[in-house]
Design a protein around this motif. Structure first.
Motif, PDB file in Angstrom:
ATOM      1  N   PHE A  31      13.427   2.428 -25.469  1.00 29.56           N
ATOM      2  CA  PHE A  31      14.635   1.736 -25.908  1.00 29.56           C
ATOM      3  C   PHE A  31      15.395   2.550 -26.952  1.00 29.56           C
ATOM      4  O   PHE A  31      16.620   2.717 -26.852  1.00 29.56           O
ATOM      5  CB  PHE A  31      14.268   0.366 -26.477  1.00 29.56           C
ATOM      6  N   CYS A  32      14.703   3.050 -27.944  1.00 28.57           N
ATOM      7  CA  CYS A  32      15.365   3.799 -29.021  1.00 28.57           C
ATOM      8  C   CYS A  32      16.006   5.087 -28.495  1.00 28.57           C
ATOM      9  O   CYS A  32      17.144   5.418 -28.837  1.00 28.57           O
ATOM     10  CB  CYS A  32      14.377   4.118 -30.138  1.00 28.57           C
ATOM     11  N   THR A  75      19.002   4.363 -26.179  1.00 34.62           N
ATOM     12  CA  THR A  75      20.142   3.965 -27.016  1.00 34.62           C
ATOM     13  C   THR A  75      20.779   5.183 -27.671  1.00 34.62           C
ATOM     14  O   THR A  75      22.009   5.317 -27.715  1.00 34.62           O
ATOM     15  CB  THR A  75      19.692   2.968 -28.097  1.00 34.62           C
ATOM     16  N   PRO A 106      16.296  -0.685 -20.563  1.00 32.10           N
ATOM     17  CA  PRO A 106      16.740  -0.999 -21.933  1.00 32.10           C
ATOM     18  C   PRO A 106      17.250  -2.422 -22.087  1.00 32.10           C
ATOM     19  O   PRO A 106      17.112  -3.015 -23.159  1.00 32.10           O
ATOM     20  CB  PRO A 106      17.859   0.032 -22.180  1.00 32.10           C
ATOM     21  N   PHE A 112      15.868  -4.999 -24.802  1.00 33.64           N
ATOM     22  CA  PHE A 112      16.845  -5.593 -25.721  1.00 33.64           C
ATOM     23  C   PHE A 112      16.670  -7.107 -25.793  1.00 33.64           C
ATOM     24  O   PHE A 112      16.721  -7.695 -26.878  1.00 33.64           O
ATOM     25  CB  PHE A 112      18.261  -5.230 -25.262  1.00 33.64           C
ATOM     26  N   TYR A 147      23.836  -2.619 -20.395  1.00 32.60           N
ATOM     27  CA  TYR A 147      23.386  -2.227 -21.729  1.00 32.60           C
ATOM     28  C   TYR A 147      24.124  -0.971 -22.207  1.00 32.60           C
ATOM     29  O   TYR A 147      24.451  -0.856 -23.391  1.00 32.60           O
ATOM     30  CB  TYR A 147      21.878  -1.969 -21.748  1.00 32.60           C
ATOM     31  N   ALA A 167      26.029  -0.475 -25.747  1.00 32.69           N
ATOM     32  CA  ALA A 167      25.707   0.601 -26.683  1.00 32.69           C
ATOM     33  C   ALA A 167      26.922   1.478 -26.978  1.00 32.69           C
ATOM     34  O   ALA A 167      27.189   1.822 -28.134  1.00 32.69           O
ATOM     35  CB  ALA A 167      24.563   1.450 -26.125  1.00 32.69           C
ATOM     36  N   SER A 168      27.684   1.837 -25.949  1.00 29.15           N
ATOM     37  CA  SER A 168      28.797   2.769 -26.144  1.00 29.15           C
ATOM     38  C   SER A 168      30.019   2.108 -26.772  1.00 29.15           C
ATOM     39  O   SER A 168      30.796   2.768 -27.458  1.00 29.15           O
ATOM     40  CB  SER A 168      29.195   3.410 -24.806  1.00 29.15           C
ATOM     41  N   PHE A 178      27.671  -0.404 -30.373  1.00 32.24           N
ATOM     42  CA  PHE A 178      26.778   0.301 -31.281  1.00 32.24           C
ATOM     43  C   PHE A 178      27.313   1.678 -31.672  1.00 32.24           C
ATOM     44  O   PHE A 178      27.148   2.121 -32.809  1.00 32.24           O
ATOM     45  CB  PHE A 178      25.390   0.468 -30.648  1.00 32.24           C
ATOM     46  N   SER A 179      27.947   2.369 -30.712  1.00 30.52           N
ATOM     47  CA  SER A 179      28.409   3.735 -30.977  1.00 30.52           C
ATOM     48  C   SER A 179      29.436   3.822 -32.104  1.00 30.52           C
ATOM     49  O   SER A 179      29.343   4.733 -32.944  1.00 30.52           O
ATOM     50  CB  SER A 179      28.989   4.347 -29.689  1.00 30.52           C
ATOM     51  N   SER A 184      14.321  -1.282 -35.627  1.00 30.54           N
ATOM     52  CA  SER A 184      15.602  -1.278 -34.925  1.00 30.54           C
ATOM     53  C   SER A 184      16.586  -2.229 -35.588  1.00 30.54           C
ATOM     54  O   SER A 184      17.770  -1.925 -35.715  1.00 30.54           O
ATOM     55  CB  SER A 184      15.390  -1.688 -33.461  1.00 30.54           C
TER      56      SER A 184
END
Length: 507
Positions: A14-15, A18, A72, A76, A133, A137-138, A141-142, A301
Motif C-alpha cells: 500500500f505505501c 501510493t 491498494p 485502503f 484508488y 492518490a493523484s 493525496f498528491s 500512514s
C-alpha cells in the motif's frame, strides 16, 4: 503469525503503490514500478499472461490474498475500518453475517465486461479498483505531498541547500477531481460502516477472484467440534461472510484477512488445506494474533497523512501565491486550450483506439509526467483517460516516463530514439494569431525550438523578401511534440497548434 505476515506485506504494498502516484522524481518507479504492473485488471488489459496466470494460481491456492495484500483499494478500506475500530472493542466487533448479493455482484460484472468490450472507458474506469484508488492518490493525496515538498524546498533554499526543488501544483481536470472526491467519500463511508462492502458488492475484480476462491486449496475452516457458537468470528469478520450458526463461510467473499483466527478463543478456526466438509483440528497461537491487535504501519500512514496536511497549511501561511511575470513587470496571460479535431495521445499508444481500449484511467502517467502535458480527458466516453495538451509544457522527445510506468498496455514502452521518430500529430499554423502579422515584429520562436526541424520561416509575400517571415510546417517531419505550440508567444491562443493523429506512424 499469518495475520502479522499479511499486515506487513499489505502495508508495504500500500505505501509503495501510493508513493508511485506521489513521487514526481521517478526514483520510486525505477525500483518498484512492477507493483503497478501486477495489478489484476491492468495486467489483463496489457495481455501480461505471466502475471494473470500467477494471480489466478495464487487465488486457487490461497484464496483472495490479492484483495487483502496487493490491491491498494482493498488495503485502503482496511485502514479506514481499522481507524473506526480503534474507538473501542464495540466498534471492532460491529459486523454481522449477511447473505451474498449475487445479483448485484454478477450484474455489475456483466455491465463492466460489456463496457470493456464496447470501449466505454469512462464506465470501466469508474469500477476498476486500482484505477479508482489511483485517482484518489493523484488528485487528493498528491497535492498535499507536493505542497509539503515545496515547503521543504522553501526552507532548504533559505538554508543554502538545494536538496529539494519545487513542483508546481495545479488542477488538471475538474470532472476527474470531483469524481475522485466522490469516490473517496463513498469508499470511506462504506468502509467506516461495513469495511469490505465495496469489494464484495461492486468490485468486478473481487467478483472474478471471489468465484475462483471457491475452489482454493487453502481456506479458513471451522471445526464444528470445537466451535461454541459464541459469534466472535462473525462479529469480527469485515467481509460479513462467516455464518457461525451453520458453521459455514462464504469463500467467494472471504479475503483471507485472518482476523477470525485471532478472534476465536476456542481454537476452532484454522487456515488449512482440505475439502470444505472437513472438520479439522488445530492449535492457534492467540498471543500473535490477539483480538483488537492494531497494525503499527496503519497508524504510521495516518500520522503521515495528518503531517502532510499540516505542511500544506504551513505552506499557505508562509508563502503567497506566485505569479508568472514578464521581467517582473507584467503578468503573462495564460494560454487556452485550442479546439482539436483529434485529441493527442502519447507515443507508444499506437493510436487513439488502442489507447482507449486499454487505458483504465489510473492517472499514473499523469502523475509522473515531468512536462505537465498529460491531463485527464473531459469527454463522455473517454472521461478521465489521459490526453495531451501543451499549455504548460511540451512533450520532450527524450522523455519516456509515461511509457515506462503504464501498467495496462495503453502506452507501450518506447526508447528515446523510437519516440523521436513517432508521429503523434502535426502542427497547424493559424495566420490570424501569428505575431509577425498581428504586431509587425520578427518572431520565429516555433522554428528555433522545433526538435525535428519541421518548421522553416519564409517571407509572407514570396515576391517581397523583406516581408514578415511566417512559419511553414513540413508535416512529413513533424512528430507533434508541441514545442512550437507551447513556446509560441501569442496569447491566449497560440499561432501554431498540434492536431492529433488517429493512428500513429513512424517517420
Amino acid at each position: 503469525m499469518l495475520k502479522k505476515i499479511r499486515l506487513t506485506l499489505a502495508t508495504l504494498f500500500f505505501c509503495i503503490i501510493t508513493l508511485l502516484f506521489l513521487d514526481f522524481t521517478g526514483t520510486i518507479h525505477a525500483w518498484f514500478g512492477w507493483m503497478a504492473k501486477i495489478q489484476f485488471l491492468p495486467a489483463l488489459l496489457a495481455l501480461n499472461l505471466g502475471v494473470v496466470i500467477l494471480l489466478v494460481a495464487l487465488t486457487l491456492v490461497f484464496g483472495r490474498i490479492y484483495c487483502s495484500v496487493i490491491c491498494p483499494m482493498g488495503v485502503f478500506q482496511d485502514i479506514v475500518s481499522w481507524i473506526n475500530g480503534r474507538r473501542g472493542r464495540k466498534n471492532r466487533m460491529r459486523f454481522s453475517y449477511s447473505p451474498a448479493k449475487s445479483w448485484l455482484r454478477y450484474g455489475t460484472l456483466v455491465l463492466f465486461v460489456a463496457a470493456l468490450i464496447a470501449g466505454v472507458g469512462s464506465f470501466v474506469a469508474l469500477l476498476a479498483p486500482y484505477s479508482s484508488y489511483g485517482r484518489i492518490a493523484s488528485n487528493l493525496f498528491s497535492p498535499l505531498y507536493r505542497w509539503g515538498n515545496n515547503l521543504l524546498a522553501y526552507i532548504a533554499e533559505r538554508a543554502g541547500s538545494y536538496a529539494f526543488y519545487e513542483s508546481e501544483v495545479w488542477l488538471k481536470s475538474i470532472p476527474t477531481f470531483i469524481i475522485a472526491v466522490v469516490t473517496f467519500i463513498v469508499i470511506v463511508f462504506l468502509a467506516w460502516r461495513n469495511s469490505r462492502t465495496y469489494c464484495n458488492t461492486i468490485c468486478p475484480v473481487g467478483t472474478v477472484l471471489g468465484f475462483l476462491s471457491r475452489f482454493s486449496i487453502f481456506k479458513v475452516r471451522i471445526d464444528e467440534s470445537k466451535c461454541k457458537s459464541c459469534s466472535l468470528c462473525t462479529r469480527g469478520c469485515k467481509a460479513a461472510c462467516i455464518d457461525y450458526v451453520n458453521h459455514s463461510i462464504d469463500y467467494s467473499r472471504c479475503v483471507d484477512c485472518f482476523d477470525c483466527i485471532g478472534t476465536c478463543t476456542h481454537g476452532a478456526i484454522t487456515f488449512s488445506a482440505g475439502s470444505r466438509k472437513d472438520t479439522l483440528s488445530g492449535t492457534v497461537n492467540h498471543d500473535a494474533t490477539a483480538s483488537g491487535q492494531a497494525s503499527p504501519a496503519a497508524g504510521t500512514s495516518r500520522r503521515k497523512f495528518l503531517s502532510i496536511t499540516a505542511l500544506m497549511a504551513a505552506t499557505a501561511t508562509v508563502r503567497a501565491q506566485e505569479k508568472k511575470v514578464d521581467g517582473g513587470l507584467a503578468a503573462i496571460e495564460g494560454k487556452k486550450v485550442p479546439e482539436r479535431a483529434v485529441k493527442i495521445v502519447p507515443a507508444g499508444a499506437l493510436g487513439i483506439r488502442n489507447f482507449a481500449r486499454h487505458c483504465t484511467a489510473c492517472q499514473l502517467c499523469v502523475s509522473v509526467c515531468p512536462n505537465q502535458v498529460l491531463r485527464p480527458s473531459t469527454g463522455l466516453l473517454d472521461m478521465m483517460q489521459p490526453e495531451m495538451s501543451y499549455e504548460r509544457g511540451y512533450c520532450r522527445p527524450e522523455c519516456t516516463r509515461c511509457s515506462d510506468v503504464c501498467p495496462a498496455g495503453a502506452i507501450h514502452p518506447v526508447t528515446a530514439e523510437e519516440k523521436s521518430s513517432i508521429q503523434i500529430g502535426h502542427a497547424v499554423w493559424v495566420k490570424e494569431n501569428c505575431v509577425p502579422l498581428t504586431d509587425g515584429v520578427e518572431c520565429g520562436n516555433c522554428a528555433r525550438h522545433c526538435p525535428a526541424g519541421a518548421i522553416q520561416m519564409v517571407p509572407y509575400d514570396p515576391a517581397d523578401p523583406d516581408s514578415p517571415k511566417i512559419p511553414v510546417v513540413n508535416t512529413a517531419r513533424c512528430i507533434g511534440c508541441g514545442a512550437c505550440e507551447n513556446l509560441c508567444p501569442a496569447r491566449p491562443f497560440s499561432a501554431i497548434y498540434v492536431e492529433g493523429h488517429e493512428v500513429h506512424s513512424e517517420i
